[in-house]
Design a protein around this motif. Structure first.
Motif, PDB file in Angstrom:
ATOM      1  N   MET B 278       0.838  -1.200   0.000  1.00 49.13           N
ATOM      2  CA  MET B 278       0.000   0.000   0.000  1.00 49.13           C
ATOM      3  C   MET B 278       0.873   1.250   0.000  1.00 49.13           C
ATOM      4  SD  MET B 278      -2.751   1.079   2.938  1.00 49.13           S
ATOM      5  CE  MET B 278      -3.319   2.758   3.156  1.00 49.13           C
ATOM      6  N   LEU B 280       0.345   5.738  -0.745  1.00 46.86           N
ATOM      7  CA  LEU B 280      -0.654   6.772  -1.020  1.00 46.86           C
ATOM      8  C   LEU B 280      -0.384   7.403  -2.376  1.00 46.86           C
ATOM      9  CD1 LEU B 280      -0.852   8.521   2.456  1.00 46.86           C
ATOM     10  CD2 LEU B 280      -2.436   6.872   1.450  1.00 46.86           C
ATOM     11  N   ARG B 281      -1.448   7.599  -3.134  1.00 45.49           N
ATOM     12  CA  ARG B 281      -1.291   8.314  -4.404  1.00 45.49           C
ATOM     13  C   ARG B 281      -0.946   9.764  -4.151  1.00 45.49           C
ATOM     14  NH1 ARG B 281      -3.825   5.715  -9.319  1.00 45.49           N
ATOM     15  NH2 ARG B 281      -4.596   3.747  -8.503  1.00 45.49           N
ATOM     16  N   ASP B 282      -1.497  10.297  -3.063  1.00 47.86           N
ATOM     17  CA  ASP B 282      -1.147  11.667  -2.697  1.00 47.86           C
ATOM     18  C   ASP B 282      -0.591  11.659  -1.272  1.00 47.86           C
ATOM     19  OD1 ASP B 282      -0.929  14.320  -2.040  1.00 47.86           O
ATOM     20  OD2 ASP B 282      -2.654  14.899  -3.262  1.00 47.86           O
ATOM     21  N   ARG B 284       0.659  13.775   0.568  1.00 47.74           N
ATOM     22  CA  ARG B 284       0.501  14.959   1.424  1.00 47.74           C
ATOM     23  C   ARG B 284      -0.353  14.658   2.651  1.00 47.74           C
ATOM     24  NH1 ARG B 284      -1.760  19.522  -2.382  1.00 47.74           N
ATOM     25  NH2 ARG B 284      -2.801  17.707  -3.292  1.00 47.74           N
ATOM     26  N   GLN B 285      -1.175  13.596   2.560  1.00 47.41           N
ATOM     27  CA  GLN B 285      -2.023  13.265   3.710  1.00 47.41           C
ATOM     28  C   GLN B 285      -1.216  12.752   4.894  1.00 47.41           C
ATOM     29  OE1 GLN B 285      -6.008  11.376   2.027  1.00 47.41           O
ATOM     30  NE2 GLN B 285      -4.282  10.945   0.710  1.00 47.41           N
ATOM     31  N   LEU B 352      -4.999  18.394   6.813  1.00 41.89           N
ATOM     32  CA  LEU B 352      -4.987  17.208   5.949  1.00 41.89           C
ATOM     33  C   LEU B 352      -4.860  15.940   6.774  1.00 41.89           C
ATOM     34  CD1 LEU B 352      -3.002  17.957   2.688  1.00 41.89           C
ATOM     35  CD2 LEU B 352      -5.411  17.364   2.963  1.00 41.89           C
ATOM     36  N   ASN B 355      -7.826  13.996   8.187  1.00 47.16           N
ATOM     37  CA  ASN B 355      -8.515  12.932   7.447  1.00 47.16           C
ATOM     38  C   ASN B 355      -8.367  11.569   8.111  1.00 47.16           C
ATOM     39  OD1 ASN B 355      -9.780  14.169   5.172  1.00 47.16           O
ATOM     40  ND2 ASN B 355      -7.756  14.485   4.271  1.00 47.16           N
TER      41      ASN B 355
END
Ligand code: FES
Ligand SMILES: [Fe+2]
Lengths: 160, 420
Positions: B278, B280-282, B284-285, B352, B355
């Motif tokens: 796994m 993250l595609r982004d 920044r989270q 962010l 989340n």
């Protein structure tokens, strides 16, 4: 209706709204990020935060990548009680049109049905949207779901 | 402490001497719940009210709750903080309906009794009667005293910008209540920097209120239930952990240092929530930037009994207020905050990372879900028992995640106060 908006374009907007709703009610999660631009903003936010200018959102995504990460989360990482969701969305009201960007607002109500349970009102609010045309297709540049519901019934897992 | 007459629980009683078995009825029995409110929320304990930053100016107020009781946190003219019960001294109307605002005085809509910001009764319409044909008729008796007829005013403690209150004016100081260890972790976050409220989240969880305290006294679950924690090393078996308590064992701190790098095989073997591939595609989270004031730990989760959880998990900070509404349901209200001297980048980062938390969060939404499932199980069989034997039967402090010692400590305290 705004005179600058042709009936043709409005029909296309309705199509976007109808497809979005159909996709998330069907649990077709892979389609969900595709309704957005690459650098979109998606927010699910309590009305109090929105009206008082408080930036916290229940969900706050700044890119299509974050939406795809959410889809992975729904499928693979977020343990939850499965449920159906059913959106009822009003006709969008055009707030402004500016250089190819539509600013729109629409009411929504989401009903939740858990296995073996009666259906209940889950989340009620309005969309505040900004829609643009990318390569001929309409996409959400931003979609803010501003909800009136003062209490979330435990958890919101799926996109509104 | 409240000395209400002890009524025999309508339940089979406590199983054995220890706390490694907890009977299901503690989560479902209505009499037990009423006594919990009286003994934990309405006497002997400091309850969370809010943040000073929510009421910066004289006359600012914001509603909150202590247990099931509605209260108003208000900034007085001299800059102090008062907490008043939202119940009119005349006939009990819960007069303040706004969530927050600014007032010079509080006026009950029913018969317009007026109270100042200190809660003192200042005005009663027709107190001296109504003049008819040159005579004063009706009104309050001549010997009626406004003194001492105001709103119920709670005892208040403010520390580091956080407001606590109690109906019990004989209560020990907030500092003594926390004890030195837990106080030091409280002060680590609230060291005098001005706070900035980022916003709220509210969820109603169909479970007993203690289950949320237990959830944050349970270091065993995060690396199993929450994929984000185990996969990204935020909290898992190879994380350096310590579990601390106050001398009464009612409050606790779960302190962790995040693991970086791939986990060794035995850390995640058989852990289905671990997703080796796994990413993250982004990212920044999870753009984590260590802050000096952390002083080492990347996460400190504080449970302040009975009503508050203070979260610092990497760059995200929140107060989580437990608001009981019956034996089987509580409201969980999140106030995320930052510091006034944070850069814009840091505030964006905190937002962010939010989340991960709240009613939709990657490592929190599922906590509410499993609490609901536990409550479902409890309701069916009140005389059945939870097994709490991870890490043994005692409630000593520990340094590993495979331990339920903090929950056992809480039940030692609970049994003492509840007399069961
Ligand atoms: S009940 Fe408040 S003034 Fe009468
Ligand atoms: Fe958890």
């Amino acid at each position: 209706m705004n005179q600058a908006l042709e009936a043709q374009a409005y029909t296309e907007l309705l199509q976007l709204y109808a497809e979005y709703t159909a996709a998330i009610d069907a649990g077709d999660w892979d389609r969900w990020p595709e309704f957005f631009t690459e650098d979109c903003v998606y927010k699910l936010q309590p009305r109090e935060n929105h009206e008082r200018g408080l930036p916290l959102a229940t969900l706050h995504f700044h890119s299509k990548g974050m939406l795809q990460d959410r889809v992975y989360g729904i499928r693979e990482t977020l343990f939850h009680d499965p449920y159906y969701q059913r959106h009822v969305v009003s006709l969008p009201r055009v707030l402004a049109v500016d250089r190819g960007r539509w600013f729109l607002e629409a009411n929504y109500a989401v009903f939740r049905t858990k296995l073996g349970e009666i259906s209940t009102v889950f989340n009620v609010g309005r969309y505040l949207d900004e829609v643009v045309r990318v390569d001929g297709a309409l996409k959400f540049a931003s979609r803010f779901c501003i909800y009136d519901s003062e209490m979330i019934p435990n958890a919101i897992i799926y996109p509104i | 402490m409240n000395d209400a007459p002890i009524t025999l629980p309508s339940s089979p009683g406590w199983p054995g001497d220890g706390v490694h078995r907890v009977p299901y009825w503690v989560y479902t029995d209505p009499d037990t719940y009423r006594r919990e409110l009286d003994r934990f929320y309405y006497a002997g304990h400091w309850c969370y009210i809010g943040l000073e930053a929510e009421i910066p100016h004289p006359g600012d107020f914001r509603r909150s709750v202590v247990g099931e009781r509605s209260v108003i946190m208000v900034r007085t003219q001299d800059g102090g903080v008062r907490v008043l019960e939202n119940v009119c001294a005349h006939r009990g109307a819960q007069f303040c309906r706004e969530r927050q605002g600014n007032r010079k005085e509080f006026v009950c809509p029913y018969h317009q009794w007026a109270y100042d910001l200190e809660g003192k009764l200042r005005g009663i319409p027709y107190r001296r009667g109504i003049r008819q044909d040159g005579q004063l008729n009706g009104g309050m008796p001549a010997d009626f005293q406004m003194e001492g007829r105001g709103l119920t005013s709670l005892k208040v403690a403010v520390r580091g910008g956080v407001v606590f209150a109690s109906f019990d004016h004989s209560l020990e100081s907030f500092e003594d209540y926390l004890g030195p260890t837990i106080l030091s972790y409280f002060d680590r976050v609230f060291d005098g920097r001005k706070l900035k409220v980022l916003g709220y989240n509210r969820q109603r969880i169909p479970g007993n209120w203690k289950l949320m305290q237990e959830n944050i006294k349970d270091p065993y679950h995060p690396g199993l239930l929450h994929s984000w924690f185990v996969t990204f090393g935020l909290w898992r078996a190879d994380s350096k952990t310590s579990l601390k308590m106050d001398p009464h064992k009612r409050h606790a701190a779960m302190i962790g240092v995040r693991s970086v790098g791939k986990p060794a095989g035995d850390v995640v073997s058989g852990v289905t929530s671990y997703k080796a591939d796994m990413s993250l595609r982004d990212p920044r989270q999870l753009d984590i930037v260590p802050e000096e004031w952390w002083k080492g730990p990347t996460a400190v989760m504080l449970t302040l009994f009975p009503s508050l959880i203070i979260q610092q998990q990497v760059n995200s900070l929140s107060m989580r207020h437990i608001q009981p509404r019956g034996p089987g349901v509580f409201d969980f209200v999140w106030t995320h905050f930052a510091f006034e001297d944070d850069s814009d980048e840091m505030i964006q980062r905190r937002l962010l990372q939010a989340n991960l938390f709240g009613p939709s969060g990657y490592v929190s939404a599922d906590d509410g879900e499993v609490i609901e499932f536990s409550q479902m199980g409890f309701q069916e069989k009140p005389d059945q028992q939870c097994l709490l034997e991870m890490g043994g039967h005692d409630s000593e402090e520990a340094t590993n995640i495979a331990s339920e010692t903090l929950i056992r400590g809480m039940y030692e305290y609970w049994r003492r106060v509840m007399g069961v």
